[in-house]
Design an enzyme around this catalytic site. Structure first.
Site, PDB file in Angstrom:
ATOM      1  N   HIS A  72      36.803 -17.956  42.299  1.00 30.47           N
ATOM      2  CA  HIS A  72      36.958 -18.114  43.750  1.00 30.47           C
ATOM      3  C   HIS A  72      37.825 -16.975  44.278  1.00 30.47           C
ATOM      4  O   HIS A  72      38.869 -16.679  43.667  1.00 30.47           O
ATOM      5  CB  HIS A  72      37.590 -19.475  44.068  1.00 30.47           C
ATOM      6  CG  HIS A  72      37.722 -19.746  45.524  1.00 30.47           C
ATOM      7  ND1 HIS A  72      36.637 -20.001  46.339  1.00 30.47           N
ATOM      8  CD2 HIS A  72      38.813 -19.762  46.324  1.00 30.47           C
ATOM      9  CE1 HIS A  72      37.071 -20.179  47.581  1.00 30.47           C
ATOM     10  NE2 HIS A  72      38.382 -20.048  47.598  1.00 30.47           N
ATOM     11  N   ILE A  80      27.484 -26.785  45.493  1.00 31.75           N
ATOM     12  CA  ILE A  80      28.367 -27.694  44.749  1.00 31.75           C
ATOM     13  C   ILE A  80      27.467 -28.565  43.878  1.00 31.75           C
ATOM     14  O   ILE A  80      26.572 -29.234  44.384  1.00 31.75           O
ATOM     15  CB  ILE A  80      29.189 -28.582  45.719  1.00 31.75           C
ATOM     16  CG1 ILE A  80      29.995 -27.696  46.678  1.00 31.75           C
ATOM     17  CG2 ILE A  80      30.115 -29.504  44.934  1.00 31.75           C
ATOM     18  CD1 ILE A  80      30.957 -26.760  46.000  1.00 31.75           C
TER      19      ILE A  80
HETATM   20  C1  GRF Z   1      32.655 -13.632  44.758  1.00 29.55           C
HETATM   21  O1  GRF Z   1      33.869 -13.204  45.353  1.00 29.55           O
HETATM   22  C2  GRF Z   1      32.684 -15.114  44.539  1.00 29.55           C
HETATM   23  O2  GRF Z   1      33.934 -15.631  44.127  1.00 29.55           O
HETATM   24  C3  GRF Z   1      32.343 -15.600  45.922  1.00 29.55           C
HETATM   25  O3  GRF Z   1      31.289 -14.749  46.334  1.00 29.55           O
HETATM   26  C4  GRF Z   1      31.476 -13.493  45.684  1.00 29.55           C
HETATM   27  C5  GRF Z   1      30.233 -13.203  44.883  1.00 29.55           C
HETATM   28  O4  GRF Z   1      29.975 -11.878  45.000  1.00 29.55           O
HETATM   29  N1  GRF Z   1      31.913 -16.973  45.918  1.00 29.55           N
HETATM   30  P1  GRF Z   1      28.753 -11.268  44.101  1.00 29.55           P
HETATM   31  O5  GRF Z   1      27.518 -12.079  44.435  1.00 29.55           O
HETATM   32  O6  GRF Z   1      29.167 -11.430  42.665  1.00 29.55           O
HETATM   33  O7  GRF Z   1      28.680  -9.829  44.525  1.00 29.55           O
END
Ligand code: GRF
Length: 192
Positions: free
Chosen positions: A108, A91
């Site tokens: 998200h 964050i």
């Molecule tokens: C995504 O679903 C993102 O929203 C969440 O973690 C995942 C990231 O996956 N915070 P990657 O690293 O892009 O494969």
């Protein structure tokens, strides 16, 4: 339109953006990819694509504010129009946000405001929702809060595990992120 993408993990969503830029379907320049830790798949994907990368290792800073300042400067050096958090698990503080006002996008893997935080997929599954999904928003200083730009639904299947559900959500998340960036690049609001 110039973007800097921030990652913490495998960077599969980043890869979808890299591929969309490479095939000409997304008129965006990925100026750099940054990570909060060494050894991420996201930075490796950037290097493989010849994209500049940087790491501002959270563990190297005693003070969170110092880490935020270092991250802000590392990102600002690339003069992005937007900063995109794609699986970035930190964050950022108001100092960072003030440097990129209304320009910090986050994805998200849940339908905010439901299931914010680092385990949105697991929490949705545990709750027993029949439909979850993903959200693209302009992040503010909260945890997965800020104005929502776009959302997409994803059905939860009876046999789903966190992993199978998250992979299916990511397919929609990549599509949504690319559509949102495309809209912003065309001067739109990003609402997909
Ligand atoms: C995504 O679903 C993102 O929203 C969440 O973690 C995942 C990231 O996956 N915070 P990657 O690293 O892009 O494969």
């Amino acid at each position: 339109m110039r973007i800097v993408v921030l990652v913490s993990g495998s960077g599969s969503n980043l890869q979808a953006v890299i591929d969309a830029v490479a095939d000409g379907s997304l008129p965006v320049t990925i100026a750099a990819v940054g990570a909060d830790r060494p050894g991420t798949g996201g930075v490796e994907r950037a290097r493989n694509a010849g994209i500049a990368s940087f790491e501002v290792d959270f563990r190297q800073y005693d003070d969170r504010a110092d880490w935020n300042r270092a991250l802000t400067e590392a990102v600002a050096a690339y003069e992005p129009d937007y900063v995109v958090s794609s699986g970035f698990m930190r964050i950022v503080d108001q100092h960072f946000l003030d440097r990129f006002p209304n320009r910090y996008l986050n994805t998200h893997p849940a339908l905010l405001p439901s299931f914010p935080g680092a385990h949105g997929v697991r929490d949705a599954l545990a709750y027993g929702v029949k439909v979850t999904g993903c959200t693209v928003m302009i992040a503010d200083a909260g945890v997965d809060t800020g104005p929502i730009l776009a959302q997409a639904p994803v059905a939860v299947l009876p046999e789903d595990t966190e992993e199978t559900l998250h992979e299916r959500i990511k397919v929609e998340e990549r599509r949504l992120l690319i559509a949102t960036l495309g809209s912003l690049a065309a001067g739109g609001t990003g609402a997909a």
